[in-house]
Design a protein around this motif. Sequence first.
Motif, PDB file in Angstrom:
ATOM      1  N   VAL A 115      26.342 -16.021 102.716  1.00 44.36           N
ATOM      2  CA  VAL A 115      26.858 -16.201 101.363  1.00 44.36           C
ATOM      3  C   VAL A 115      27.670 -14.946 101.036  1.00 44.36           C
ATOM      4  CG1 VAL A 115      26.256 -16.323  98.918  1.00 44.36           C
ATOM      5  CG2 VAL A 115      25.015 -17.724 100.586  1.00 44.36           C
ATOM      6  N   ALA A 116      28.953 -15.130 100.786  1.00 47.82           N
ATOM      7  CA  ALA A 116      29.801 -13.980 100.428  1.00 47.82           C
ATOM      8  C   ALA A 116      29.535 -13.595  99.001  1.00 47.82           C
ATOM      9  CB  ALA A 116      31.273 -14.340 100.610  1.00 47.82           C
ATOM     10  N   LYS A 117      29.258 -14.598  98.192  1.00 47.04           N
ATOM     11  CA  LYS A 117      29.153 -14.350  96.779  1.00 47.04           C
ATOM     12  C   LYS A 117      28.509 -15.561  96.125  1.00 47.04           C
ATOM     13  CE  LYS A 117      32.228 -12.849  93.070  1.00 47.04           C
ATOM     14  NZ  LYS A 117      33.619 -12.721  92.652  1.00 47.04           N
ATOM     15  N   ALA A 118      27.484 -15.266  95.293  1.00 48.11           N
ATOM     16  CA  ALA A 118      26.924 -16.347  94.487  1.00 48.11           C
ATOM     17  C   ALA A 118      27.780 -16.478  93.243  1.00 48.11           C
ATOM     18  CB  ALA A 118      25.491 -16.042  94.115  1.00 48.11           C
ATOM     19  N   LEU A 119      28.028 -17.689  92.801  1.00 43.68           N
ATOM     20  CA  LEU A 119      28.913 -17.934  91.668  1.00 43.68           C
ATOM     21  C   LEU A 119      28.101 -18.360  90.457  1.00 43.68           C
ATOM     22  CD1 LEU A 119      31.535 -20.011  93.715  1.00 43.68           C
ATOM     23  CD2 LEU A 119      31.615 -17.542  93.204  1.00 43.68           C
ATOM     24  N   GLY A 120      28.555 -17.919  89.291  1.00 46.42           N
ATOM     25  CA  GLY A 120      27.861 -18.310  88.068  1.00 46.42           C
ATOM     26  C   GLY A 120      27.628 -17.120  87.178  1.00 46.42           C
TER      27      GLY A 120
END
Lengths: 1003, 109
Positions: free
Chosen positions: A377-382
């Motif tokens: 996961v490069a980046k969790a969004l939210g």
Amino acid sequence: MSTRLATGGRLIDHAAPMTFTFNGKEMQGYAGDTLASALLANDRMLVGRSFKYHRPRGIMASGAEEPNALVGLGRDGQFEPNQRATTTELFDGLESTSQNHWPSLDHDIGAVNQYLGRVLPAGFYYKMFLYPRAFWKHVYEPFIRHSAGLGKAPQDRDADSYEHFHVHVDVLVIGGGIAGLQAACAAGRTGAKVLLIEQTAHWGGRAPVDGGVVDGISVDAFTQNLIAELDAMENVTMRLRTMGAGVYDHGYVLGYERRTDHAPDMGGPRHRLWRIRAARTITATGAIERPLSFSGNDIPGVMLASAVRDYAVNFGVAVGDRTLVVTNNDDGYRTAIALKNLGLDVPAVIDARPAGGGALAQEAASLGIRIETGKAVAKALGGKRITGAAVCAQAGTGSVDEEIECDCIAMSGGWSPVVHLWSHCGGKLIWDADHAFFRPDPARPPLGAEGQGVVMAAGSANGALDLAIALADADYAGRKAAEATGYRPKRGRPPEAEQAGEAPILPVWQMPEGADQTLRAKTWLDFQNDVKVTDVQLAAREGFESVEHTKRYTTLGMATDQGKLSNINGLAVLSEALGQAIPATGTTTFRPPYTPISMGAIAGEARGDLFQPLRRTPMHEWHEANGAEWEPVGQWRRPYCYIQGDETPADAVTREVTAVRQSLGLLDASTLGKIIVKGPDAGQFLDMMYTNMMSNLGIGKCRYGLMCNENGFLIDDGVVARIDADTWLCHTTTGGADHIHAHMEEWLQTEWWDWQVYTANVTEQWAQIAVVGPNARNLLEKFTDDDLSAEAFPFMTWKDVTLNSVRARVFRISFSGELSYEVATPAGMGRAVWNELLAGAEEFGATTYGTEALHVLRAEKGFIMIGDETDGTVTPQDLCLNWAVSKKKHDFIGKRGQQRSHLCDPKRWRLVGLQTLDGSVLPDGAYAATQARNANGQRKTIGRVTSTYYSPTLKRGIAMGLVENGPQRMGEVIDFPMLDGTVQQVRIVDPVQYDKAGEKQNV
Amino acid sequence: MLMLKCPYCGVMADETELSAGGEAHLKRFGPQSSAEDFEGYLFARENPKGVHVERWRHVNGCGKWFHAARCTLTLEVFGTYSAQVTAPPQDIRDAIRAKHPDWRWRDMA
């Protein structure tokens, strides 16, 4: 969103709904829920704010390791802050509130801190608040105080009760998971006395959730069989809701039982502290899953994979509709499989391992779950809730391959054995590179009094994550522990579990491997204290290379969860930054308790009236009935004064002092210490104890004596009476009786053990009444035919006197400067004699007087009081008591000390009387200052007030104090600066301000 | 919490029953002593990470002082013994040297 599933949930009862509130909002849950599962069932994912940046925080775990879901519980006398929602069992009517936000959880002003993240790096407080100096008091400190602490401290007195249990067992098993149950069974079968404790409300731990087959039956059924077998053993005690809080020296263990937290109406003590002495302790405390370090891993909706599984299987709660699983080991697949089997959507499993997983991965694939290997996961969004994840290659720098929509990310970074209890008392750890965790080193356990290992770890707490290995390990530990305590294990094979055949873990400390600064700055290690990967790297760059220094600089692992999730990840990041292997960095120290325990449990019954015993003199009830204002003196209560009518205490003191000076007063002096010193060598011994000579005191005579310690400082004073040829009675101060007796015993037992001397503390065997004032003799003569004349009974002698048929020992001594007798009777006669003397004293207009009048009377006469004129750094010479320090004696305790240069310094502060020029009363403890300045620019102090009173006799303030070279400065006026900026001018006078010739006492 | 056996009353006592009294076998220096000797007696204490001989008092028990030989690192107890001796008795020394052959204590032979 998170929702309750229509069916399922092995721990909840769908037929028993319960109502609770969160921030005042009413919600529904079921019996068997934890507060966390019930909140999730109500789609309440955002439950708090982080400490530093006020970032939104969601539930992250399902057990004691939870860093985020901290709430305040209850109200008023039952309010308690910082309680973990994950370990709070739901009950009907539970009230909970979130913490660390203003004005509300959803709209929080402090959240601007997160945008200041770049100017609030690790060590910010240390660097920022140094300058300008004046800002500290008015800007920085108020700001820090306002931001300090998560929960609010309770305002009311704790309304609950608590107690301690003391237990002795052969084998203590901590942890009621499958390993603990098996170990307890193996030990219990030998006949050993076993105590098994489990912190949650359920036996079995993770095993029933994770599944498996043991001895041909389901692991759940196998667990039930173990529980039934243990239940039937009379030598085994089992306690749920009881946490192993700490392991201490020589096999001492504290258990923390939360008896009624889940059922507040049950009655009885709320918490119970188990004080356990165990010959052997088995820590079957399980393991904790590690988070993965990727950008945005703190956004609500990112959860440990095992917790997502727990909520689904145990509580029938789906944390999300679409759950993305990200893992570096096979266990993550269990979550994917469990969710899929419940009909929930699992868009993908992101597996950081290029080669993927083993049998569990195959099972997941066969269920149609998409598996991406070698990915991250490069980046969790939210923002306040996860909306998706950007996926990239683990090996790269984070260039995004695709975005996957999801409302929950279940992460598994591998497992860490719970080694806390093993480590509390010296157990050492080894780094297991195959499994990427620290586990107990069996060769270096915590040791007992004989140098033997007293703690064994078992099951996953010992690094045995595989069910089959864990069971064999626990069986071995149980048998071994029982054997070590003298029981013989029967032969038999350990239970056999089917092995899962897992592929090895890939240690992943940063996702993706080459994440840039932007990603790392949003990658959280410690979720409660807001410590990110970049903070630890900064600490390493700034030279905080020791893990203990990094911890304190960044506050990593210093939150209320004590880094249960963050520690290993943090020290892996530190190791990488320092370019060394993880074992070279080591761990921080594990300290008890495992999770916070209540202050109430620690105090137990020792509160209120039971906090410490109250010592009462034989006259205590009379004082109580006659207006006594109590003053605590050690464990005694002494009357400060006796209030008559609408007197103020000051009025009462004035009346009492005046009565004593003019006619007669009676004082309950029973609390004075009384120590009998007896034996052929008693005189020689007392010559060592006291600064003055006691061996040559005549029989029937009294002498005032001083006692010092080896430093030469004064520790006690009192009148010594010679009773007979080999018996002395030593009076001590009220507070000194016990420790002066101990002081004497110490010297007798450890230095002069060949001297023939006994001591006995007879303080409570005698009641003592001081009869004081010009009419003192007249009063006593009413009760006796014995000759009390000045010639027959001179000052500083004692005599046996019969007072109305009661034999009393009467000392003619004075602490007031008046004619004075101290009447000692056996304690049982004290109240009767007190009553008779009071009745007889009426015609003299006599009064009883308390400690304050006693102080005023002695201060008017310049008599010192231990604890007022002395503070542990004052010698007899400082108090101008050289006359009571023998020059003839070769030796006494303190003699050599008093010869030291600093103690002979002529510039030492010495005792003088102090008189304000305006007659007012000096404040206690005030300092005298000159205009000269010391090296720090402060005014040079030259003395201080040690005793200060209003003298009703002299109708002005009187004081004593220690002043530099004081006795040589009689008549000089010095300045005492006051707190309000004014200056009191004070004349140095003789300490004896009343009846200097001593005519009144010697009549 | 340590447990020590009181050699006088024979009780296996919890630390809460005892009070610690610091290093054992100090030699007292009195009025005629040099400044160095007196300073050493008053202030200088052994503080080993290892075997320590120390004084304890069974304060909430029989009230007697006694001595204990104990490892401050492992908490192993080599024995408790009378307070009325100026050096550890032979059996205590043997117990210590069985585990720590090179053990020395100040200038004791």
